[in-house]
Design a protein around this motif. Structure first.
Motif, PDB file in Angstrom:
ATOM      1  N   LEU A   5     -59.006  12.532  53.366  1.00  0.00           N
ATOM      2  CA  LEU A   5     -59.326  11.570  54.423  1.00  0.00           C
ATOM      3  C   LEU A   5     -59.998  10.328  53.855  1.00  0.00           C
ATOM      4  CD1 LEU A   5     -60.623  13.768  57.393  1.00  0.00           C
ATOM      5  CD2 LEU A   5     -58.427  12.617  57.179  1.00  0.00           C
ATOM      6  N   LEU A   6     -60.958  10.516  52.976  1.00  0.00           N
ATOM      7  CA  LEU A   6     -61.666   9.359  52.413  1.00  0.00           C
ATOM      8  C   LEU A   6     -60.732   8.508  51.557  1.00  0.00           C
ATOM      9  CD1 LEU A   6     -65.133  10.919  51.504  1.00  0.00           C
ATOM     10  CD2 LEU A   6     -64.564   9.432  53.434  1.00  0.00           C
ATOM     11  N   ALA A  12     -64.832   1.736  50.262  1.00  0.00           N
ATOM     12  CA  ALA A  12     -65.817   1.569  51.333  1.00  0.00           C
ATOM     13  C   ALA A  12     -66.161   0.101  51.589  1.00  0.00           C
ATOM     14  CB  ALA A  12     -67.081   2.345  50.987  1.00  0.00           C
ATOM     15  N   ARG A  13     -66.462  -0.621  50.531  1.00  0.00           N
ATOM     16  CA  ARG A  13     -66.854  -2.038  50.635  1.00  0.00           C
ATOM     17  C   ARG A  13     -67.952  -2.246  51.673  1.00  0.00           C
ATOM     18  NH1 ARG A  13     -61.186  -2.515  50.512  1.00  0.00           N
ATOM     19  NH2 ARG A  13     -61.158  -3.041  52.724  1.00  0.00           N
ATOM     20  N   GLU A  26     -70.390  17.510  55.229  1.00  0.00           N
ATOM     21  CA  GLU A  26     -69.824  17.191  53.917  1.00  0.00           C
ATOM     22  C   GLU A  26     -69.145  15.826  53.901  1.00  0.00           C
ATOM     23  OE1 GLU A  26     -66.538  18.824  50.647  1.00  0.00           O
ATOM     24  OE2 GLU A  26     -66.851  19.910  52.523  1.00  0.00           O
ATOM     25  N   LEU A  27     -68.368  15.514  54.931  1.00  0.00           N
ATOM     26  CA  LEU A  27     -67.661  14.236  54.936  1.00  0.00           C
ATOM     27  C   LEU A  27     -68.638  13.069  54.998  1.00  0.00           C
ATOM     28  CD1 LEU A  27     -64.344  13.497  56.785  1.00  0.00           C
ATOM     29  CD2 LEU A  27     -66.120  11.751  56.603  1.00  0.00           C
ATOM     30  N   VAL A  28     -69.655  13.188  55.831  1.00  0.00           N
ATOM     31  CA  VAL A  28     -70.663  12.124  55.930  1.00  0.00           C
ATOM     32  C   VAL A  28     -71.358  11.923  54.589  1.00  0.00           C
ATOM     33  CG1 VAL A  28     -72.826  11.429  57.037  1.00  0.00           C
ATOM     34  CG2 VAL A  28     -71.013  12.483  58.399  1.00  0.00           C
ATOM     35  N   ALA A  29     -71.690  13.017  53.928  1.00  0.00           N
ATOM     36  CA  ALA A  29     -72.387  12.927  52.643  1.00  0.00           C
ATOM     37  C   ALA A  29     -71.503  12.280  51.577  1.00  0.00           C
ATOM     38  CB  ALA A  29     -72.826  14.314  52.197  1.00  0.00           C
ATOM     39  N   ARG A  30     -70.241  12.700  51.513  1.00  0.00           N
ATOM     40  CA  ARG A  30     -69.359  12.133  50.499  1.00  0.00           C
ATOM     41  C   ARG A  30     -69.018  10.681  50.803  1.00  0.00           C
ATOM     42  NH1 ARG A  30     -64.747  16.376  48.797  1.00  0.00           N
ATOM     43  NH2 ARG A  30     -64.121  14.514  47.614  1.00  0.00           N
ATOM     44  N   ALA A  31     -68.891  10.346  52.091  1.00  0.00           N
ATOM     45  CA  ALA A  31     -68.643   8.950  52.454  1.00  0.00           C
ATOM     46  C   ALA A  31     -69.829   8.082  52.070  1.00  0.00           C
ATOM     47  CB  ALA A  31     -68.358   8.837  53.947  1.00  0.00           C
ATOM     48  N   TRP A  36     -69.974   4.056  51.949  1.00  0.00           N
ATOM     49  CA  TRP A  36     -69.894   3.817  53.387  1.00  0.00           C
ATOM     50  C   TRP A  36     -71.291   3.906  54.011  1.00  0.00           C
ATOM     51  CZ3 TRP A  36     -65.344   2.781  56.034  1.00  0.00           C
ATOM     52  CH2 TRP A  36     -64.153   3.014  55.351  1.00  0.00           C
ATOM     53  N   THR A  37     -71.488   3.203  55.120  1.00  0.00           N
ATOM     54  CA  THR A  37     -72.645   3.432  55.980  1.00  0.00           C
ATOM     55  C   THR A  37     -72.185   4.456  57.010  1.00  0.00           C
ATOM     56  OG1 THR A  37     -73.433   1.168  55.671  1.00  0.00           O
ATOM     57  CG2 THR A  37     -74.301   2.392  57.562  1.00  0.00           C
ATOM     58  N   ALA A  38     -72.485   5.713  56.761  1.00  0.00           N
ATOM     59  CA  ALA A  38     -71.850   6.805  57.507  1.00  0.00           C
ATOM     60  C   ALA A  38     -72.804   7.477  58.472  1.00  0.00           C
ATOM     61  CB  ALA A  38     -71.288   7.833  56.538  1.00  0.00           C
ATOM     62  N   THR A  39     -72.269   7.800  59.650  1.00  0.00           N
ATOM     63  CA  THR A  39     -72.974   8.529  60.695  1.00  0.00           C
ATOM     64  C   THR A  39     -72.127   9.714  61.109  1.00  0.00           C
ATOM     65  OG1 THR A  39     -73.979   6.487  61.543  1.00  0.00           O
ATOM     66  CG2 THR A  39     -73.939   8.393  63.036  1.00  0.00           C
TER      67      THR A  39
END
Length: 235
Positions: A5-6, A12-13, A26-31, A36-39
């Motif tokens: 997915l990532l 990310a930019r 896991e996805l939030v952490a890897r993003a 990424w600014t991930a939530t």
């Protein structure tokens, strides 16, 4: 699948990302690690606790599809990793993802097309509990759990320029991770576990441990899966 997915979202930019149904985080952490600014948003308190312990400092909001507590066009990308096959209204949920995504923002989601349900059936047999028969969604809300069916549902929901593929792999699952998901109410196995009484839950755990002892290799469970992976854009 998180990496798939990532990769599909590109670099990310510094862009913002929302992961709905974040689970263990896991996805939030890897993003976040990728820039990424991930939530994350996750409705199940137990899973938010797991995510918070595993990834301190990251944000996990108590929220669930099909209604998210975010303003329209809040995120540059929105993901749903094995979520849209479990919600009560898949089209409304996929449409809500487009609402919170920016104009032209990226959308990405996955569903199971084939999963190792045999493992949980064996757990039930060893535990001496009757497995849930499972309930289908009403016909007007359901969709075919195939690449074509997933793509058509997302198109109905307003996703644009959607590309959908199928991937098959063997997941080497750590038993403790698999159990955390079930205990947290994730997917059909987790929902079934939550429906059991205290004594049945104890037997279910014993059945789980027995099945792991039989099938684990080198401390990991080899579980074969197939999934549809879709990437599109919001209007």
């Amino acid at each position: 699948m998180v990496g798939t997915l990532l990769d599909a979202l590109g670099p990310a930019r510094g862009r913002s990302l929302l992961d709905v149904g974040a689970g263990t985080g896991e996805l939030v952490a890897r993003a976040t690690g990728a820039g990424w600014t991930a939530t994350g948003c996750e409705p199940e308190p137990t899973m938010r606790e797991v995510a918070g312990r595993a990834h301190p400092g990251l944000e996990f909001v108590a929220a669930a599809l099909p209604e998210l507590p975010f303003a329209s066009a809040s995120f540059d990308a929105v993901t749903a990793n094995f979520v849209l096959n479990h919600v009560v209204d898949p089209r409304a949920s996929a449409r809500e993802m487009t609402r919170v995504a920016s104009h032209g923002g990226l959308l990405a989601g996955t569903i199971w097309t084939s999963s190792p349900s045999w493992f949980w059936l064996e757990v039930c047999e060893r535990a001496g509990v009757m497995p849930a028969a499972g309930e289908r969604l009403p016909a007007h809300k359901d969709f075919e759990r195939t690449v074509g069916g997933f793509s058509a549902m997302l198109t109905d929901a307003g996703w644009r320029d959607t590309s959908t593929i199928e991937q098959t792999w063997t997941w080497e699952a750590a038993p403790e991770t698999l159990w955390s998901s079930a205990e947290g109410g994730v997917a059909s196995a987790g929902q079934f576990y939550r429906s059991l009484d205290r004594e049945e839950r104890a037997r279910f755990r014993s059945g789980f441990d027995e099945a792991c002892a039989v099938h684990a290799r080198g401390g990991m469970l080899p579980l074969r899966h197939s999934a549809a992976v879709a990437v599109g854009r919001a209007l």
